[in-house]
Write a protein that holds these residues in place. Structure first.
Motif, PDB file in Angstrom:
ATOM      1  N   GLY A 216      15.499 -15.287 -19.138  1.00  0.00           N
ATOM      2  CA  GLY A 216      14.338 -15.599 -18.316  1.00  0.00           C
ATOM      3  C   GLY A 216      14.692 -16.772 -17.446  1.00  0.00           C
ATOM      4  N   PRO A 217      13.812 -17.145 -16.516  1.00  0.00           N
ATOM      5  CA  PRO A 217      14.125 -18.273 -15.636  1.00  0.00           C
ATOM      6  C   PRO A 217      14.242 -19.599 -16.382  1.00  0.00           C
ATOM      7  CG  PRO A 217      11.886 -17.436 -15.246  1.00  0.00           C
ATOM      8  CD  PRO A 217      12.550 -16.482 -16.177  1.00  0.00           C
ATOM      9  N   LYS A 218      13.647 -19.674 -17.575  1.00  0.00           N
ATOM     10  CA  LYS A 218      13.844 -20.841 -18.430  1.00  0.00           C
ATOM     11  C   LYS A 218      13.785 -20.384 -19.879  1.00  0.00           C
ATOM     12  CE  LYS A 218      10.411 -23.442 -19.611  1.00  0.00           C
ATOM     13  NZ  LYS A 218       9.350 -24.459 -19.696  1.00  0.00           N
ATOM     14  N   VAL A 219      14.053 -21.315 -20.771  1.00  0.00           N
ATOM     15  CA  VAL A 219      14.029 -21.017 -22.206  1.00  0.00           C
ATOM     16  C   VAL A 219      12.665 -20.430 -22.595  1.00  0.00           C
ATOM     17  CG1 VAL A 219      13.329 -23.386 -22.764  1.00  0.00           C
ATOM     18  CG2 VAL A 219      14.514 -22.013 -24.491  1.00  0.00           C
ATOM     19  N   ILE A 220      12.687 -19.458 -23.528  1.00  0.00           N
ATOM     20  CA  ILE A 220      11.452 -18.807 -23.970  1.00  0.00           C
ATOM     21  C   ILE A 220      11.231 -19.109 -25.460  1.00  0.00           C
ATOM     22  CG2 ILE A 220      10.299 -16.583 -24.370  1.00  0.00           C
ATOM     23  CD1 ILE A 220      12.074 -15.445 -22.069  1.00  0.00           C
ATOM     24  N   LEU A 221      10.077 -19.704 -25.787  1.00  0.00           N
ATOM     25  CA  LEU A 221       9.696 -19.871 -27.192  1.00  0.00           C
ATOM     26  C   LEU A 221       8.912 -18.618 -27.581  1.00  0.00           C
ATOM     27  CD1 LEU A 221       9.618 -21.729 -29.708  1.00  0.00           C
ATOM     28  CD2 LEU A 221       7.427 -22.595 -28.852  1.00  0.00           C
ATOM     29  N   VAL A 222       9.451 -17.848 -28.510  1.00  0.00           N
ATOM     30  CA  VAL A 222       8.856 -16.545 -28.829  1.00  0.00           C
ATOM     31  C   VAL A 222       7.870 -16.705 -29.988  1.00  0.00           C
ATOM     32  CG1 VAL A 222       9.337 -14.101 -29.274  1.00  0.00           C
ATOM     33  CG2 VAL A 222      11.037 -15.501 -28.108  1.00  0.00           C
ATOM     34  N   GLU A 223       6.613 -16.978 -29.628  1.00  0.00           N
ATOM     35  CA  GLU A 223       5.584 -17.192 -30.655  1.00  0.00           C
ATOM     36  C   GLU A 223       5.410 -15.933 -31.511  1.00  0.00           C
ATOM     37  OE1 GLU A 223       4.148 -20.082 -30.949  1.00  0.00           O
ATOM     38  OE2 GLU A 223       3.953 -21.058 -28.983  1.00  0.00           O
ATOM     39  N   ALA A 224       5.475 -14.776 -30.870  1.00  0.00           N
ATOM     40  CA  ALA A 224       5.254 -13.524 -31.609  1.00  0.00           C
ATOM     41  C   ALA A 224       6.332 -13.298 -32.664  1.00  0.00           C
ATOM     42  CB  ALA A 224       5.232 -12.351 -30.638  1.00  0.00           C
ATOM     43  N   ALA A 225       7.531 -13.783 -32.383  1.00  0.00           N
ATOM     44  CA  ALA A 225       8.619 -13.632 -33.355  1.00  0.00           C
ATOM     45  C   ALA A 225       8.349 -14.494 -34.579  1.00  0.00           C
ATOM     46  CB  ALA A 225       9.947 -14.012 -32.706  1.00  0.00           C
ATOM     47  N   ALA A 226       7.904 -15.729 -34.321  1.00  0.00           N
ATOM     48  CA  ALA A 226       7.575 -16.622 -35.438  1.00  0.00           C
ATOM     49  C   ALA A 226       6.417 -16.045 -36.239  1.00  0.00           C
ATOM     50  CB  ALA A 226       7.237 -18.009 -34.898  1.00  0.00           C
ATOM     51  N   GLU A 227       5.442 -15.537 -35.501  1.00  0.00           N
ATOM     52  CA  GLU A 227       4.236 -15.003 -36.139  1.00  0.00           C
ATOM     53  C   GLU A 227       4.574 -13.836 -37.077  1.00  0.00           C
ATOM     54  OE1 GLU A 227       0.674 -15.231 -37.276  1.00  0.00           O
ATOM     55  OE2 GLU A 227       1.356 -16.603 -35.677  1.00  0.00           O
TER      56      GLU A 227
END
Lengths: 287, 749
Positions: A216-227
């Protein structure tokens, strides 16, 4: 072109605030490349290495504060830091060659604002916070909020990152960072993934942060993955859900380094593999 | 010159040992002088302005603002060169664009200034007005009628009517009847294979320093594989007499064929002529990748028929090579070499030379052959596997041998193909177990090798040490090899001989260091020069002894009476004769000039194990063994190095290296970050097995070894990856996204 080596944060801020043509020099592993490629022509280069604290790693509130001029090699050699946040240290250690490791810094990797920066997903997974010095004094900003888009950061004119803070690791916690490159080293991430997680006494995931780089254009924090893995043991089904969540969250482009399909798929592959390592570390196993 | 007939295995004293290289200390201490390492008083910095367009008409160039900038001493455009002779017209146009810019990075102007900063600024002040034209970079697209045409009127008569003007010429080789042969086959494989353009990847960028005086005499210091070629080419372009231009070759940080032409040199000379000052030019890595010569990208159809016992009944290939913006892709050599390892009744190859909006292809190690071998050796592997046959046995059954009529015409003398296959079959690597997701591949390769114009001068100093002067830049350890052959022939120790690469004013014409020719041809001339010196020394001894010179022979470093009838005299050593040289007629030297023939073809078999990550498509090279015929290995470490180097460049070509263009023909990866040559940690130690089947055309049996080693790896790795991934890979590079997509498509196919 002028070279300045201020001894204090205030002097550095003054030099940086004086004009748009000022560039910060810490390790210089990005700046010198850009100079040689004629991508930048700075009026003044502000070397921050002589400012007190810039070369230090200090314990703070159970976590670690890493000065802006600390190199990857110095981080790797710091036993306490490497024990707390092995994923962040390994991510920093992946940048460049052995020679580059003697110079390259976490803060520089962050300020270069490349979507493919190796240390950034690891720092984001770790919940790292940047301390920024500027004309209005010091402020703290979560690492995830520093990069805005390729080559652009949230830093205001005259500001520079003075240190990066990694919080206390917590009980039964571990982190890991993996990247995919076509070679074995001296390369740039096609996909990067940082995972930090904590386990409860029963071995179930109690908290997790999963971050993707280069998709992506910047780092992505994947909340759904943590969830999706919270409250579960990391069995095959949980790992498959984690991988699927990361593949879905990735927003890559086709370019010379990889295709959309490849990057989406490998986002899941790396998340799964990094989670397994982070879990083992959280359990105190060697990984 | 024939192999020395000794009647038994020759007992070499120096040849075949592994002494330290004479250039080693200089290179590890930094004392060696490469292209960019020289300075001259009053020197200027030269820089080149390059086209940002892949294909554009140059309507106007206005350099007046650049010329007015303080510190700028000369600006050069194509107009400064005027008309040049036909044989250098394309080279000229490649060095400095004329009517059109033909690829991204094509030179359009140059400046010489007091400093790099001023030169850089001056380039930005040069105004170029372009009319941008449609571009084409893909070989198949360039051949289609309606494709944007680079050059009008260059198509040769060999090309049938109706084809795109980008198709320059057609070649055909072979014998027998393909259709009849295919009818006798139990199975026919027909496939299209594609390979990407790859760069030689030498670490040292092109660099030179030119000085031209008002009297028209000029000197050029340059990193090149052939300073005589540089002299002749530049003299033609600059309208000079060859004798007025002295060219000195620097040490060279890699060439691999890419430094067998000129890019900067005529421009530097013209800048120096205009400025009246020495001008130094050094390319950046980006310039090297954008504007020097990679090799061709290709698209190749193969059709091979095989009986179920493994016998090939017919073999056909149609090869399409784009060689960049000017005619001359290596499709002719690809077409000649494609089936060269095999003894075939029915064989035919057709080759098409195609131009595109890319930098002109330069030679790259066995030019044209690796891509052809990739296609042919992949198809043979697929057929063998389809019949459940051992791929080495199939190759042995069909392999060429002494007396085989090669697909490209000649009948082979003694060759080593089968020896390499038998060595491969007997090697423990062939039987080693493989794990999950792992595969093994083998492939054969061929290269012609070459001789050509060669001059060597050997001088004996008054204290009896020996200097050898040769005219071929040392790209693979040739100074050591020449020193060894001179020492062998003279019967003196290795450290008593020093070999230098002489400038163009010091020797006659020498062909470029190419075609794996140097150890063969310069070696041959060195041996002959030493023999001439020996004859002269025998004559001096005869004079001292007062006997007939025919009664003196040279053995173990000394002149001796040839037999008991010649008289009883103690031997005179080389040093003793050198000491009396002045009083016995003057200095002692030997020299030899030859257009060397009899280079002796060379064959190799490669074996490789890989592991493919089923989740990412990433390939790891686990084990690699090269089996190659060297004729006679003069310095075995260098021979092994050539085997290993070719394999490694092939690994890069097979797995990751490629020129990537966008839709507008702009190169996307002009740097070593995204143009991925292998790094050390990508590689296992490359094992080597040297076979020695003497070349009948060299006194010691030497064959060239430098190029054959890059011919088999593309196919060997493709065969291994195809086995590991469970899907046939027909396009290079086999990058992880491509392998992963192929594996994911496996079920659907």
């Amino acid at each position: 072109m002028r070279y300045e080596a201020p001894q204090s944060i205030d002097d550095a801020v003054r030099l940086l605030a004086a004009g748009a043509g000022a560039h910060v020099l810490a390790g210089g592993t990005d700046l010198l490349v850009k100079l040689r490629a004629e991508m930048v022509e700075p009026e003044v280069i502000v070397d921050i290495k002589r400012i007190a604290g810039m070369k230090e790693i200090t314990a703070e509130g159970g976590g670690w504060r890493i000065g802006a001029a600390v190199s990857g090699a110095e981080m790797s050699e710091h036993a306490g830091l490497a024990a707390s946040w092995p994923g962040v240290v390994e991510a920093a250690a992946l940048i460049g060659s052995t020679q580059v490791q003697g110079r390259a810094t976490l803060a520089g990797n962050l300020c270069n604002a490349s979507p493919a920066a190796d240390s950034v997903p690891a720092m984001v997974a770790a919940g790292a916070v940047a301390r920024i010095a500027g004309p209005k004094g010091m402020r703290d900003l979560a690492v995830i909020d520093v990069p805005k888009s390729p080559g652009k950061t949230a830093l205001e004119p005259g500001e520079f990152i003075a240190s990066v803070f990694l919080p206390a690791r917590g009980e039964r916690s571990g982190d890991a960072y993996l990247r995919f490159i076509p070679r074995t080293e001296m390369d740039i991430a096609v996909v990067g993934c940082g995972v930090a997680l904590s386990l409860d006494a029963g071995g179930k995931v109690s908290a997790a942060r999963v971050a993707l780089g280069a998709v992506g254009p910047k780092v992505i924090l994947v909340e759904a993955a943590a969830e999706t893995i919270r409250g579960r043991t990391l069995d095959e089904a949980a790992l498959a859900d984690l991988a699927a969540a990361c593949s879905a969250a990735a927003t890559p482009i086709d370019d010379k380094r990889g295709t959309v399909d490849f990057r989406r798929h490998v986002s899941g592959v790396l998340a799964r593999r990094a989670a397994v390592i982070a879990e083992a570390r959280a359990k105190g196993e060697k990984a | 010159m024939a192999l020395d007939q000794t009647g038994k295995t020759r007992d070499f004293k120096v040849v075949g040992t592994r002494p330290n290289r004479p250039d080693g200390i200089d290179k590890v201490t930094g004392r060696a002088r490469f292209g960019a390492d020289i300075v001259a008083p009053g020197m200027l910095t030269g820089r080149i302005l390059r086209s940002p367009h892949a294909h554009a008409r140059i309507l106007r160039i206005d350099a007046s603002k650049a010329e007015a900038l303080p510190g700028v001493k000369a600006v050069v455009t194509r107009a400064d060169f005027g008309d040049v002779p036909d044989h250098v017209a394309d080279i000229m146009d490649n060095c400095m664009a004329g009517a059109k810019a033909l690829y991204d990075g094509h030179a359009v102007a140059a400046v010489a200034a007091n400093s790099a900063a001023v030169a850089r600024k001056a380039l930005r002040l040069i105004e170029v007005e372009y009319e941008v034209l449609p571009s084409v970079t893909d070989v198949d697209a360039a051949m289609r009628p309606g494709a944007s045409v680079l050059h009008e009127g260059r198509q040769q008569e060999t090309v049938p009517g109706g084809m795109s003007g980008n198709v320059i010429s057609r070649v055909e080789f072979g014998h027998g009847d393909i259709e009849a042969g295919l009818k006798r086959a139990d199975r026919v494989v027909t496939r299209i294979y594609r390979t990407a353009a790859t760069h030689q990847g030498y670490i040292e960028p092109h660099a030179c320093l030119a000085t031209m005086g008002p009297d028209g005499q000029a000197d050029l210091w340059v990193c090149t594989q052939g300073h005589y070629m540089v002299r002749n080419t530049c003299a033609a372009i600059l309208g000079m007499e060859q004798g007025q231009l002295r060219v000195t070759a620097s040490e060279i940080g890699g060439g691999f064929g890419g430094k067998t032409t000129v890019f900067l040199e005529p421009v530097a000379l013209m800048l120096s002529r205009k400025a009246g000052r020495p001008v130094k030019m050094v390319m950046s890595r980006t310039e090297v990748l954008r504007a020097t010569g990679p090799t061709a990208s290709t698209s190749i159809d193969v059709k091979i028929g095989m009986r179920k016992d493994g016998k090939i009944t017919a073999a056909f290939a149609e090869l399409r090579y784009q060689g960049g913006a000017y005619p001359g892709s290596p499709v002719d050599m690809g077409s000649m070499s494609a089936f060269a390892p095999y003894d075939l009744e029915n064989v035919k190859t057709v080759g098409w030379d195609v131009v595109t909006n890319r930098p002109k292809a330069a030679a790259y190690r066995a030019p044209g052959a690796p891509m052809a071998a990739f296609a042919v050796e992949s198809a043979i592997d697929e057929l063998a596997k389809g019949f459940g046959l051992d791929p080495l046995e199939v190759r042995l059954m069909n392999g060429a041998d002494k007396g085989t009529r090669a697909s490209y015409g000649p009948t082979y003398p003694a060759i080593g193909l089968k020896a390499t296959l038998e060595a491969a079959r007997a090697h423990p690597h062939w039987k080693a177990p493989l794990g999950e997701n792992q595969g093994r591949g083998v492939a054969c390769g061929f290269w012609f090798n070459f001789g050509g114009d060669t001059c060597v001068s050997l001088n004996v100093t008054p204290d009896g040490t020996v200097n050898v002067s040769e005219g071929n830049p040392d790209i693979g350890g040739s100074r050591a090899s020449m020193t060894m052959m001179a020492a062998e022939e003279l019967g003196i120790p290795y450290d008593q001989v020093r070999t230098i690469i002489a400038d163009t004013g010091s020797l006659g014409q020498n062909e470029v260091t190419d075609g794996s020719r140097v150890t063969f041809a310069v070696g041959l001339a060195t041996i002959e020069a030493a023999r001439a010196a020996k004859r002269e020394m025998c004559r001096r001894a005869a004079m001292v002894w007062g006997i007939d010179e025919d009664a003196v022979e040279w053995e173990d470093g000394a002149a001796r009476p040839a037999g008991p009838n010649a008289g009883k005299f103690p031997p005179m050593t080389l040093k003793e004769i050198a000491a009396i040289a002045s009083n016995s007629g003057g200095p002692i030297a030997g020299h030899h000039e030859v257009n060397a023939e009899g280079a002796g073809v060379s064959f190799a078999t490669h074996m490789v194990d890989v592991e493919v990550d089923p989740d990412t498509g990433a390939t790891r090279i686990l084990r690699y063994t090269v089996f190659q015929d060297a004729g006679k290995a003069v310095h075995p470490s260098y021979v092994e190095g050539q085997f290993q180097g070719g394999a490694v460049q092939g690994i890069g070509w097979a797995l990751n290296e490629e020129y990537i263009y966008d839709k507008d023909g702009i190169l996307q990866n002009p740097g070593f970050l995204d143009y991925r040559i292998p790094v050390a940690s990508d590689l296992p130690m490359i094992d080597t097995v040297i076979l020695e089947i003497p070349n009948p055309g060299h006194p010691y049996g030497v064959r060239g070894v430098g190029e054959t080693s890059i011919v088999p790896p593309l196919a060997a790795i493709a065969n291994a990856v195809s086995a590991a991934a469970g899907v046939r890979m027909v396009q290079l590079p086999m990058s992880p996204p491509r392998i992963l997509a192929a594996m994911q498509g496996r079920g659907r196919a």
